[in-house]
Design an enzyme around this catalytic site. Structure first.
Site, PDB file in Angstrom:
ATOM      1  N   GLU A  49       0.052  -0.944   5.667  1.00 47.96           N
ATOM      2  CA  GLU A  49       1.127  -0.852   6.342  1.00 47.96           C
ATOM      3  C   GLU A  49       1.187   0.609   6.940  1.00 47.96           C
ATOM      4  O   GLU A  49       1.564   1.003   7.916  1.00 47.96           O
ATOM      5  CB  GLU A  49       2.704  -0.907   5.723  1.00 47.96           C
ATOM      6  CG  GLU A  49       3.688  -0.982   6.539  1.00 47.96           C
ATOM      7  CD  GLU A  49       4.302   0.562   6.565  1.00 47.96           C
ATOM      8  OE1 GLU A  49       5.271   0.789   7.525  1.00 47.96           O
ATOM      9  OE2 GLU A  49       3.810   1.292   5.714  1.00 47.96           O
ATOM     10  N   ASP A  68       0.784  -1.213  -0.064  1.00 47.11           N
ATOM     11  CA  ASP A  68      -0.086  -0.050  -0.051  1.00 47.11           C
ATOM     12  C   ASP A  68       0.828   1.344   0.062  1.00 47.11           C
ATOM     13  O   ASP A  68       1.829   1.180   0.268  1.00 47.11           O
ATOM     14  CB  ASP A  68      -1.040   0.049   1.212  1.00 47.11           C
ATOM     15  CG  ASP A  68      -0.282   0.230   2.480  1.00 47.11           C
ATOM     16  OD1 ASP A  68       0.687  -0.659   2.741  1.00 47.11           O
ATOM     17  OD2 ASP A  68      -0.538   0.522   3.367  1.00 47.11           O
TER      18      ASP A  68
END
Length: 358
Positions: free
Chosen positions: A130, A72
């Site tokens: 994350e 991400d």
């Protein structure tokens, strides 16, 4: 679903996956593409949990290494699609995710596809969420559902480290420091008590604070204690009855989370302090035999990691871990995020040399 060709160069693969938007909470398209590219590879056992993909070799090697990277990014700000640029005559890829951390993921994907018989067994992890709250992190979820997948002798996170090895990481603590007052009309301020004014000593203490530099297993970690946000005020004509100063403490991995909290409370004694978030750091763990072999193979002089990364998750499980990836961490989340092509190639060479023993 975009197709990933894992036979292209790691540089080209970086470009491809950066051009697949995967802002936190929107990683599914990229996760689908990674899963589709990895699943057919016969030398890997593939497991998927949500938008986290795990691929493992099972060669019966004496040692196992986890190599992980998050898929991400922070929100895009007119910096996709990726483009080629030149900085001081050197080629770079510019765009969201190039540094944090799709270049590292691209290197990992390419090596996962090509290294059929590495010298150690490898568990590859590509995980979601994350960049947001820790309880959403794909590794947090995976540790609950499949803790056995974290068994390893050493771990590498592909976080941007300028192609250098950064051992361990600082811990991270956030606290809210509150002052209370009494509301009143601002035309008659003497009737009330101004909570914002009462926060002045908090800011003074933080401004005068001198952070430590702490040596831990040969690496020197720099700490920091700072105000990062202030909230207060009711209206333009009202004396405020509440002020909140948000404080962030980055502390060396020699301190536990409890010790870090005690230190913050000591510095801000006399005030109402509420700890709202915290994560312990990770010691370097560079004395592990595999870590020493890794350093020799990539010809790196280890440095400390000042920010918090997921190496701390592995350290908490007894697995020594380091950060090793292309990209300047100062450019992570930056609107001018860009990664050196030379660093992508160097990290690929370093990991390949270590994992193959060549």
């Amino acid at each position: 679903m975009p197709s990933l060709d894992l036979t292209v160069s790691a540089v080209e693969l970086t470009r491809i996956i950066c051009d697949i938007p995967s802002v936190s909470d929107d990683e599914t398209v990229l996760a689908d593409s990674i899963h589709a590219a990895i699943a057919p590879l016969e030398h890997l056992d593939v497991y998927r949990d949500g938008d986290t993909i795990v691929a493992r070799t099972d060669l019966g090697r004496a040692q196992r290494v986890v190599i992980a990277g998050h898929i991400d990014t922070v929100p895009i700000n007119d910096n996709v699609p990726t483009r080629d640029i030149s900085v001081d005559g050197q080629p770079f890829l510019w765009g969201r995710g190039t540094v944090d951390m799709k270049a590292g993921v691209a290197v990992q994907l390419k090596l996962a596809a090509e290294l059929v018989a590495p010298r150690v067994d490898i568990t590859w992890m590509w995980y979601d969420h994350e960049e947001v709250d820790a309880d959403l992190n794909g590794l947090t979820r995976l540790a609950r559902t499949r803790p056995d997948l974290f068994g390893a002798d050493f771990a590498i996170l592909g976080e941007p480290s300028n192609g250098e090895v950064e051992g361990g990481c600082n811990g991270n603590l956030r606290a809210i420091v509150r002052t209370a007052g009494v509301r009143a009309h601002s035309a008659r301020a003497w009737v009330g008590e101004n909570a914002i004014h009462k926060a002045a000593p908090i800011l003074q203490r933080l401004a005068e604070y001198r952070p430590r530099e702490v040596a831990v297993e040969g690496l020197v970690y720099r700490e920091g204690l700072n105000a990062v946000r202030i909230r207060g005020g009711v209206a333009g004509n009202v004396i405020p009855d509440l002020c909140e100063v948000e404080v962030n403490y980055r502390f060396a991995p020699s301190r536990s989370l409890d010790e870090a909290e005690a230190h913050v409370r000591d510095v801000l004694s006399g005030f109402d302090v509420e700890v709202v978030d915290g994560a312990a750091g990770a010691r370097p763990g560079l004395d592990a035999p595999l870590a020493q072999e890794f350093l020799a193979a990539v010809r790196a002089e280890p440095r400390p990691k000042y920010g918090w990364t997921d190496v701390a998750r592995f350290s908490a499980l007894g697995v020594p871990a380091v950060n090793y990836g292309p990209g300047d961490p100062h450019l992570a989340h930056h609107d001018e995020e860009r990664v050196s092509v030379a660093q992508i190639e160097a990290v690929e060479r370093g990991l390949r040399a270590w994992l193959t023993g060549s």
